[in-house]
Enzyme design. Structure first.
Site, short mmCIF file in Angstrom:
data_model
loop_
_atom_site.label_atom_id
_atom_site.label_comp_id
_atom_site.label_asym_id
_atom_site.label_seq_id
_atom_site.Cartn_x
_atom_site.Cartn_y
_atom_site.Cartn_z
CB THR A 293 14.06 70.01 -42.98
OG1 THR A 293 14.06 70.50 -41.64
CG2 THR A 293 14.95 68.77 -43.03
CG PHE A 295 13.47 65.73 -46.27
CD1 PHE A 295 13.46 64.75 -45.29
CD2 PHE A 295 12.92 66.97 -45.97
CE1 PHE A 295 12.91 65.00 -44.04
CE2 PHE A 295 12.37 67.23 -44.72
CZ PHE A 295 12.37 66.24 -43.75
#
Length: 417
Positions: A293, A295
């Site tokens: 992921t 960010f």
């Protein structure tokens, strides 16, 4: 910041002391050779104070008539009730009679002290509860920070805007689940700036209360993307369970522990199991080990782009003239050998539907889109500046969301905490 070089080696300040005037001689510690000051502050407290005194003498001794005015002097960017006008000194180095204005309070260490800072520990907002992957991303982006949980993405944006937090770390895309569209919409709605990025490998675990066995489970709860990322593995485990979506992964673990649900499991991190007293029934249950992921780190002010390391720039633009304009926009980057790492389209909230006349069919309805683009170049580079100048010619709206260092940490498959 260049060093400040006073015209003389000595500066005389006169401070009132009862009925007499006492002359105090201050030696400047600044020299003509260049000195670099981090954040605009000298290497020592004495340097900083001397710098302020020199600046004050240069600014406020130019026009002595300004002493009649009630304008407060600005010290270190803050208004101060202290008048910094200095009593003039004649050529014989003798103080002249004081002006008609009443004696002013002498400067103190408090008047010249730097503006209060938050200290080395930043307050970083993230979405979720303790144990969420966003909390781990905040710790990776800002080690030893004070992580502030927020129940919604928009609350994290507002926490920074309202000075409750110094930074926000929020997910924008996942290698398996794709983009987090909510945060792309919020980037356009709020005036925060992207100041960095961090990529976090995701390691999912199946958690339940102590003593619960997998064959007794009837339900699995987690964030929708976490459920999608573990879909095939849950099937291979032979679990005949319903899958329900909740706000975040760690919140699912907290919900099970709080309500003592012995027929329900959660998909979350191993840290969430430790925080909420759950056991790990299965470790590493994501369908793909390359589950990462991305960010972004958000702040109220942008950072100054540089060219000494790889940078990435994020922009958003809109156009009204069809796909041919999109081709021209992308060509502006291709002709300058600028690599695009992402392009994301989102419907224009202000004008979601556009009416186009068609001589044969009548009226056709089309969506108007905003385009989010990430490209590998710093805004300090001339080629990036020229590319955006060309893009602006073809677009009706263009905004730079941030120019920031790329996350260059080596990638490795996710493992347990």
């Amino acid at each position: 910041m260049q060093a400040i070089s006073p015209p003389h080696n000595f500066h005389s300040l006169v401070r009132p002391s009862g009925p007499r005037l006492t002359r105090v001689t201050v030696r400047s510690v600044y020299r003509s050779d260049p000195v670099h000051f981090p954040n605009g502050v000298g290497p020592s407290r004495a340097d900083w104070q001397s710098s302020c005194a020199i600046l004050s003498s240069k600014v406020f001794s130019v026009d002595q008539s300004s002493s009649d005015k009630s304008n407060a002097a600005a010290v270190n960017g803050h208004k101060s009730p202290i008048d910094l006008n200095l009593v003039p000194i004649d050529k014989n180095n003798k103080p002249q009679p004081p002006s008609t204005t009443p004696p002013q309070k002498p400067l103190t260490i408090t008047d010249l002290s730097p503006a209060p800072m938050h200290g080395s520990q930043l307050r970083v907002a993230y979405q979720g509860v303790p144990g969420a992957y966003s909390e781990a991303a905040a710790g990776k982006a800002y080690p030893n920070c004070e992580a502030i949980p927020c129940d919604q993405f928009e609350v994290a944006f507002q926490a920074v805007e309202l000075w409750i937090a110094d930074r926000a770390v929020l997910p924008v895309e996942n290698s398996l689940g794709g983009s987090i569209h909510r945060n792309y919409d919020l980037l356009l709605r709020h005036r925060l700036h992207i100041v960095g990025e961090v990529q976090l490998p995701v390691h999912h675990c199946l958690l339940a209360l102590p003593g619960v066995r997998k064959e007794y489970l009837t339900r699995v709860i987690s964030h929708p993307q976490a459920l999608a990322q573990c879909e095939h593995t849950l099937t291979k485990l032979g679990l005949n369970v319903t899958r329900e979506a909740v706000d975040d992964t760690a919140g699912a673990a907290e919900y099970i522990a709080t309500n003592n649900l012995r027929d329900t499991a959660a998909i979350a991190s191993a840290r969430a199991a430790d925080l909420y007293g759950l056991q790990v029934l299965a470790d590493g249950i994501q369908d793909d080990s390359g589950n990462v992921t991305r960010f972004v780190m958000l702040a109220r002010e942008p950072i100054i782009p540089r060219t000494d390391r790889p940078f990435k720039t994020s922009i958003v633009f809109a156009h009204d003239k069809g796909t041919s304009v999109l081709f021209k926009v992308l060509s502006a980057f291709a002709f300058r050998n600028i690599n695009l790492t992402k392009i994301e389209s989102r419907p224009h909230r202000g004008r979601p539907i556009r009416l186009v006349d068609d001589a044969n069919e009548g009226t056709a309805k089309h969506f108007e889109y905003m385009f989010y683009v990430d490209f590998e170049a710093s805004m300090a580079e001339v080629r990036a500046q020229n590319a955006l100048a060309e893009v602006q010619e073809f677009t009706s709206f263009l905004r730079v969301l941030g120019s920031y260092p790329m996350d260059m940490t080596p990638w490795c498959p996710a493992t347990g905490d």
